[in-house]
Design a protein around this motif. Structure first.
Motif, short mmCIF file in Angstrom:
data_model
loop_
_atom_site.label_atom_id
_atom_site.label_comp_id
_atom_site.label_asym_id
_atom_site.label_seq_id
_atom_site.Cartn_x
_atom_site.Cartn_y
_atom_site.Cartn_z
N LYS A 13 -3.93 -8.61 -4.74
CA LYS A 13 -3.56 -10.00 -5.00
C LYS A 13 -3.58 -10.21 -6.51
O LYS A 13 -4.50 -9.77 -7.19
CB LYS A 13 -4.53 -10.97 -4.33
N VAL A 14 -2.56 -10.91 -7.01
CA VAL A 14 -2.45 -11.13 -8.45
C VAL A 14 -2.12 -12.59 -8.75
O VAL A 14 -1.53 -13.29 -7.93
CB VAL A 14 -1.37 -10.22 -9.08
N LEU A 15 -2.51 -13.03 -9.94
CA LEU A 15 -2.15 -14.34 -10.46
C LEU A 15 -1.02 -14.11 -11.46
O LEU A 15 -1.15 -13.31 -12.39
CB LEU A 15 -3.34 -14.99 -11.17
N ILE A 16 0.10 -14.82 -11.26
CA ILE A 16 1.25 -14.68 -12.14
C ILE A 16 1.01 -15.51 -13.40
O ILE A 16 0.70 -16.70 -13.33
CB ILE A 16 2.54 -15.18 -11.45
N GLY A 27 0.43 -13.84 -5.88
CA GLY A 27 1.32 -12.93 -5.19
C GLY A 27 0.61 -11.65 -4.80
O GLY A 27 -0.58 -11.48 -5.06
N VAL A 28 1.37 -10.77 -4.14
CA VAL A 28 0.85 -9.49 -3.67
C VAL A 28 1.73 -8.38 -4.21
O VAL A 28 2.96 -8.45 -4.15
CB VAL A 28 0.83 -9.43 -2.13
N ILE A 29 1.10 -7.33 -4.75
CA ILE A 29 1.82 -6.17 -5.28
C ILE A 29 2.51 -5.42 -4.13
O ILE A 29 1.87 -5.06 -3.14
CB ILE A 29 0.85 -5.19 -5.99
N SER A 41 10.91 1.89 -13.34
CA SER A 41 11.15 0.97 -14.45
C SER A 41 9.88 0.66 -15.24
O SER A 41 9.97 0.17 -16.36
CB SER A 41 11.73 -0.33 -13.93
N GLY A 42 8.72 0.91 -14.65
CA GLY A 42 7.46 0.54 -15.29
C GLY A 42 7.07 -0.90 -14.98
O GLY A 42 6.05 -1.38 -15.46
N ARG A 43 7.88 -1.58 -14.17
CA ARG A 43 7.60 -2.96 -13.77
C ARG A 43 7.12 -2.97 -12.32
O ARG A 43 7.41 -2.05 -11.56
CB ARG A 43 8.86 -3.82 -13.92
N TRP A 44 6.38 -4.01 -11.97
CA TRP A 44 5.83 -4.14 -10.62
C TRP A 44 6.60 -5.17 -9.81
O TRP A 44 6.94 -6.23 -10.33
CB TRP A 44 4.36 -4.56 -10.70
N LEU A 45 6.86 -4.86 -8.54
CA LEU A 45 7.46 -5.83 -7.62
C LEU A 45 6.33 -6.61 -6.97
O LEU A 45 5.40 -6.02 -6.42
CB LEU A 45 8.29 -5.11 -6.56
N ILE A 46 6.42 -7.94 -7.05
CA ILE A 46 5.36 -8.82 -6.55
C ILE A 46 5.97 -9.89 -5.65
O ILE A 46 6.90 -10.59 -6.06
CB ILE A 46 4.60 -9.48 -7.72
#
Length: 74
Positions: A13-16, A27-29, A41-46
């Motif tokens: 779980k993350v805070l945007i 959100g959730v990773i 890409s080095g980016r995370w889908l959330i």
């Protein structure tokens, strides 16, 4: 589909923090973003919990709130 980078993992779980239109949401990773050529890409889908939105963010655009106890794709 399990991806790790430092201490971030699928299901956390993350805070945007950024961008502004989703800042403050939780959100959730889902995993690392893969480009059409197969490169990461080095980016995370959330997945944003409160909305039906999937965002692609750099690691400095969110903060991990709690780590997943299980390794699964939401």
């Amino acid at each position: 589909m399990l991806h790790y980078s430092n201490s971030i993992q699928v299901g956390d779980k993350v805070l945007i923090l950024l961008p502004e239109y989703v800042a403050g949401k939780v959100g959730v990773i889902w995993g690392l973003e893969k480009l059409s050529g197969g490169q990461m890409s080095g980016r995370w889908l959330i997945q944003i919990d409160s909305d039906d939105i999937l965002v692609s963010l750099n690691q400095d655009e969110f903060k991990v709130l709690s780590q997943s106890k299980e390794s699964h794709h939401p």
